[in-house]
Write an enzyme that holds these catalytic residues in place. Sequence first.
Site, mmCIF file in Angstrom:
data_model
loop_
_atom_site.group_PDB
_atom_site.id
_atom_site.type_symbol
_atom_site.label_atom_id
_atom_site.label_comp_id
_atom_site.label_asym_id
_atom_site.label_seq_id
_atom_site.Cartn_x
_atom_site.Cartn_y
_atom_site.Cartn_z
ATOM 1 N N ILE A 44 14.536 -50.682 97.621
ATOM 2 C CA ILE A 44 13.166 -50.524 97.121
ATOM 3 C C ILE A 44 12.992 -51.025 95.694
ATOM 4 O O ILE A 44 11.895 -51.005 95.160
ATOM 5 C CB ILE A 44 12.724 -49.050 97.207
ATOM 6 C CG1 ILE A 44 13.686 -48.132 96.431
ATOM 7 C CG2 ILE A 44 12.595 -48.609 98.652
ATOM 8 C CD1 ILE A 44 13.257 -46.673 96.402
ATOM 9 N N GLY B 23 17.177 -54.423 89.434
ATOM 10 C CA GLY B 23 17.126 -54.815 88.036
ATOM 11 C C GLY B 23 18.415 -55.519 87.666
ATOM 12 O O GLY B 23 19.259 -55.792 88.526
ATOM 13 N N GLY B 24 18.577 -55.790 86.380
ATOM 14 C CA GLY B 24 19.774 -56.484 85.947
ATOM 15 C C GLY B 24 21.029 -55.656 86.070
ATOM 16 O O GLY B 24 22.132 -56.191 86.209
ATOM 17 N N ASP C 212 14.701 -45.527 75.524
ATOM 18 C CA ASP C 212 14.056 -46.655 76.217
ATOM 19 C C ASP C 212 12.735 -46.224 76.842
ATOM 20 O O ASP C 212 12.487 -46.458 78.026
ATOM 21 C CB ASP C 212 14.998 -47.225 77.278
ATOM 22 C CG ASP C 212 14.610 -48.652 77.691
ATOM 23 O OD1 ASP C 212 13.913 -49.323 76.900
ATOM 24 O OD2 ASP C 212 15.021 -49.089 78.775
#
Length: 328
Positions: A21, A24-25, A142
């Site tokens: 779903i 990312g990196g 973050d």
Amino acid sequence: MKAALHPGRLLARRYRLLDQIGAGGMSVIWRARDEVLDRVVALKVLAPSLAADARFRGMVREEARAAAQLVHPHLTSVHDYGETVDPDGSITSFVVMELLSGEELKLRLTEGPLPWTEAVQVGAQVADALAAAHRLGIVHRDITPANVMMTGTGVKVLDFGIATRIGAPDEDEDGETFGTPAYVAPERLDGAPAQPSTDVYSLGVLLHEALTGRVPYPADTWEQLSAALASGPPPTLADLPDLPPPVAQICLRSLARNPADRPTARQVATALRDHSLPTEPPTATIRVPTQPLPPQSPAVVTASVPAPAPATASVRAAPASATASVPA
């Protein structure tokens, strides 16, 4: 040969992969079924190149441990951390999380800024979540729209992947700075230890963007951020005349260059919540017409009332009776 991730694969003899779903990196997100507790969860599976690094696996395990301590309605729940060893000796590392249904704030902001009332509500809920993390000594590091999910029950703060303890060094062993440049507090460029005030700055950037559709200092790299901070004008919300002044003030205070001048996450949450609650509706007197009752015969009520005593204390008078006629 390393076993590939695919629908139907069972990890740790418990988590059955259903479908991918997100990606990312650093990781891939799968929807999976916990066959022990019979519930659907989200599995954040670390990229194979990173899972091979014991130090990085340790970071992810610490992330899971830190996040698992945080029980809050606006924080994503972390259920488990696991590792499986494949036939070739390689390791699959994953974090098991609450499966959310909603929309990233980042995607929502592609349509433009939020109405200020909604932006304030989002900011208050993110601030509440950060205050809970800070109480346990955890700094997220973050806070961005990509890490805030809009759900039917309010926002959820995601991804404690680079979270750390208050006072910990803010750089990794190679001197690299973590985070998303446009949302990073200025003092982090100088390697200052992680502090709650750095999260508050990121929250200020997020709130500014939710209100205006833009970040105060656009930057994709650390160099661009340094240049923007050095030459860019101070942020302002003067082009939002309907915004209550206290909301503008708390947002701009959160963006103060000096960390000591910023409010705490709890203070931000309180200030924003004061302007996100609906006002009490005015009270009104409602007159309801009534039908007159049919006439009835009066009832006679007899009450015994003691008469006042005479001036001479040695003489007692018998009580007198009084009769009052009261309509029934």
